[in-house]
Write a protein that holds these residues in place. Sequence first.
Motif, PDB file in Angstrom:
ATOM      1  N   LYS A 133       0.836  -1.215   0.000  1.00 54.18           N
ATOM      2  CA  LYS A 133       0.000   0.000   0.000  1.00 54.18           C
ATOM      3  C   LYS A 133       0.866   1.259   0.000  1.00 54.18           C
ATOM      4  O   LYS A 133       0.626   2.200  -0.767  1.00 54.18           O
ATOM      5  N   GLY A 134       1.883   1.274   0.859  1.00 54.34           N
ATOM      6  CA  GLY A 134       2.778   2.433   0.951  1.00 54.34           C
ATOM      7  C   GLY A 134       3.500   2.685  -0.360  1.00 54.34           C
ATOM      8  O   GLY A 134       3.658   3.837  -0.784  1.00 54.34           O
ATOM      9  N   SER A 135       3.921   1.587  -1.026  1.00 56.87           N
ATOM     10  CA  SER A 135       4.631   1.728  -2.303  1.00 56.87           C
ATOM     11  C   SER A 135       3.708   2.318  -3.364  1.00 56.87           C
ATOM     12  O   SER A 135       4.137   3.143  -4.183  1.00 56.87           O
ATOM     13  N   LEU A 136       2.435   1.907  -3.358  1.00 56.46           N
ATOM     14  CA  LEU A 136       1.476   2.460  -4.325  1.00 56.46           C
ATOM     15  C   LEU A 136       1.328   3.975  -4.134  1.00 56.46           C
ATOM     16  O   LEU A 136       1.334   4.737  -5.102  1.00 56.46           O
ATOM     17  N   VAL A 137       1.201   4.389  -2.854  1.00 56.03           N
ATOM     18  CA  VAL A 137       1.077   5.823  -2.554  1.00 56.03           C
ATOM     19  C   VAL A 137       2.339   6.558  -3.011  1.00 56.03           C
ATOM     20  O   VAL A 137       2.262   7.591  -3.689  1.00 56.03           O
ATOM     21  N   ALA A 138       3.502   6.022  -2.647  1.00 61.72           N
ATOM     22  CA  ALA A 138       4.775   6.699  -2.962  1.00 61.72           C
ATOM     23  C   ALA A 138       5.020   6.743  -4.475  1.00 61.72           C
ATOM     24  O   ALA A 138       5.407   7.780  -5.015  1.00 61.72           O
ATOM     25  N   CYS A 139       4.780   5.622  -5.151  1.00 62.50           N
ATOM     26  CA  CYS A 139       5.090   5.554  -6.587  1.00 62.50           C
ATOM     27  C   CYS A 139       4.139   6.399  -7.432  1.00 62.50           C
ATOM     28  O   CYS A 139       4.581   7.087  -8.356  1.00 62.50           O
TER      29      CYS A 139
END
Lengths: 196, 111
Positions: B62-68
């Motif tokens: 989830k965090g990677s989706l937000v960051a990317c």
Amino acid sequence: MDIPYTVELRPDTGLTNGKIGIWLFLASEVMLFGALFASYILIRTGAPTWPRGDSILNVPLATFNTIVLITSSVTMVMAWASLMRNRFGTFRLYMGTTILLGFVFLVVKYFEYSHKFHDGLFPRSSNFLAIYFTLTGLHMLHVAGGMAVNAYFLGPGSKLWHTNPRWFTNRVEHSGLFWHFVDLVWIFLFPTLYLL
Amino acid sequence: MTTDHAAGITADHAADIDKHVKVYITVFAALMVLTIVTVAISRLHLSTPIAVSVALLVAIVKGSLVACYFMHLISERRLILAVLVLTAVFFAALLALPALTHQNGFWIHHA
């Protein structure tokens, strides 16, 4: 004196000064929350017993708040995209919604905190509650800070759109980066504190 | 190609933004599904090591989706990625510190 490289890219970094500035600030924020997460791990692994978060905290309310914050991240990025499409009216709508969702998050958190205090559960009550109130309290301050900056860009700060729209768009992007970071922190706080 | 009067945005650029918006909506849907998955997994009452691993894995996705995508890291300049790699190294060291303080850990040796 004008602030340099607000719109045009600085030749050596290939970035505007604002962009590199907000990312360096976010890097420092990672270390701030990282220190508290490390404290959490130390306290938890050193404790003879540790309560499951859902035995003390309200998971449905926190799930609702997770959805609220993720939705606010989408409205934030849509506010920036609206400026990129030159739709100032749509920007105001999305930015206003982002601030409203931040407010909803804080109201829900207020009810959660009030309920705990009413039950006699304070930071001093246990190590679990101490780290819970510290981490979520710091996170709430970040939500409030992000709302204040966003409110400025929705209100008086939006005058810049009429004189220098590209600079204004960049400023909203940087404010958005902070807001997404606050969302990202919550994505880790939610399972760590409420579900494990 | 037409140039926008206010922001200096070209029509091609506007089409790019339209594509971005579609990605934002897709990522939003994925984040909602993963939030439900996170809560559903916690109801299974798995053993603590497995529960922690699965919860962190979902949170990292989830965090990677937000960051990317929301923070545009997927198309960001190398300098910013370099700053973040350095931050990740220090962050990992910070999280590893508690492990090093355990009995007979790397630094502290109890009799």
